[in-house]
Write a protein that holds these residues in place. Structure first.
Motif: not given
Length: 364
Positions: A253-264
């Motif tokens: 599994x390659x994990x991309x970004x999460x920054x575009x999520x409204x919350x993290x």
């Protein structure tokens, strides 16, 4: 030396776009409201002090360098680009930065509006050279308004290939951003030559879509099966992460970004990853290392430094057509021991020996 800027009513739209950044930077920039007008007193901070992405030096003898940034301060990647530019241009150029804050913008119409604001910002600033960072600045500012213009542009951090936007133009040079995904997969698959299925988990948006296309291109060259998943929220991301970990057909599994999520929620998501972690997870962004077992990560500082040094070459008289477009060179191998214990046998020993142990305190 400090500079006083009064935002006039003709630049009211620019104020609306950037006002959010004013509050984000209030701790580092002296800001006050007087008579309904925004007055911003910014200071060029010495090298021994904290860097200020909005710093500029008021000197009529210095050239003006504009930076159109696709994202916003506080995003780790953007902060690295800003830091690299500041390190190389400080005391050599009046630096003025426009932040598009486009990670949170999904509408092409809105991005075109922001691109027009950036165009006006450039034209009003009368720069000697412009640096743009990342894809949205390339598409909605450079390509839309300054293609083959007389003004020289240096682009950086354009994902995978500048060909998306017909680059280079007569007035451009730059550095593209290439993730070391292919190299990483090749080395891992060299000792796992059986049936492999690589899944890519990322967010929504323009950059995510381009990264998915490049991912599929890479795995096709390696002749392995692949699938890609785009989450809308962190809740979607957790559901997909668990699904992929439990899918018997998925091996990596390659994990991309999460920054575009409204919350993290970092604490909740790290606990979730630890609970379901049983397959090899890879990252190519340093801030994804709390959620991945292994990674070869890129440097945004390299992008900013290269762009700034190239801008200086242009200011010193080097014709822009003599400056070739290049790809990033720097990479760092990281291992998250907390997550890698269950999959260390899948990672080549040579990579293990080169890897730096990721510590929780390494990243914000």
């Amino acid at each position: 030396m400090s500079s006083l800027f009064i935002l006039k009513s003709s630049r009211f739209m620019l104020l609306l776009h950037n006002i959010g950044h004013v509050f984000q930077l209030a701790a580092r920039t002296k800001v006050c409201f007087i008579g309904g007008l925004l007055l911003s007193l910014t200071t060029l901070i010495p090298a021994s002090a904290a860097d200020n992405p909005h710093s500029e030096k008021s000197s009529n003898t210095q050239p003006t360098c504009i930076h159109i940034a696709s994202y916003a301060p506080g995003y780790v990647w953007q902060d690295g680009v800003d830091r690299g530019i500041q390190q190389q241009l400080k005391n050599k150029c009046r630096i003025k930065t426009f932040y598009m804050n486009s990670k949170k913008v999904k509408s092409p119409e809105k991005l075109h509006e922001i691109g027009l604001l950036a165009k006006n910002f450039i034209e009003e600033s009368l720069p000697d050279v412009v640096i743009i960072s990342d894809d949205n600045a390339a598409e909605y500012v450079l390509e839309a308004h300054f293609k083959n213009h007389h003004l020289p542009f240096v682009f950086c951090a354009i994902n995978n290939s500048a060909k998306h936007y017909g680059l280079p133009y007569k007035n451009t040079t730059g550095m593209i951003e290439v993730a070391p995904t292919q190299s990483l997969l090749q080395q891992i698959l060299s000792m796992n030559s059986g049936k492999n299925h690589v899944a890519y988990l990322t967010t929504q948006g323009n950059t995510a879509a381009q990264n998915i296309a490049e991912f599929h291109n890479i795995v096709q060259q390696l002749h392995i099966k692949s699938s890609a998943y785009q989450a809308h929220t962190q809740e979607d991301w957790r559901t997909l992460y668990r699904q992929l970990q439990q899918d018997p057909d998925v091996t990596i599994i390659i994990l991309g970004n999460y920054v575009a999520f409204p919350r993290w929620d970092a604490q909740v998501n790290q606990a979730w990853v630890k609970q379901y972690n049983q397959k090899l997870t890879l990252a190519t962004q340093p801030w994804m290392m709390p959620y991945a077992a292994f990674g070869i990560t890129k440097s945004s500082d390299e992008q900013g430094q290269w762009a700034a040094l190239t801008a200086l070459e242009i200011l010193n008289g080097t014709p822009i057509d003599q400056l070739e477009t290049v790809a990033n060179q720097q990479a760092e191998i990281l291992i998250n021991k907390r997550l890698a214990q269950a999959v260390e046998n899948l990672i080549p020993k040579q990579l293990m020996r080169q890897a730096i142990v990721y510590q929780e305190a390494d990243l914000p």
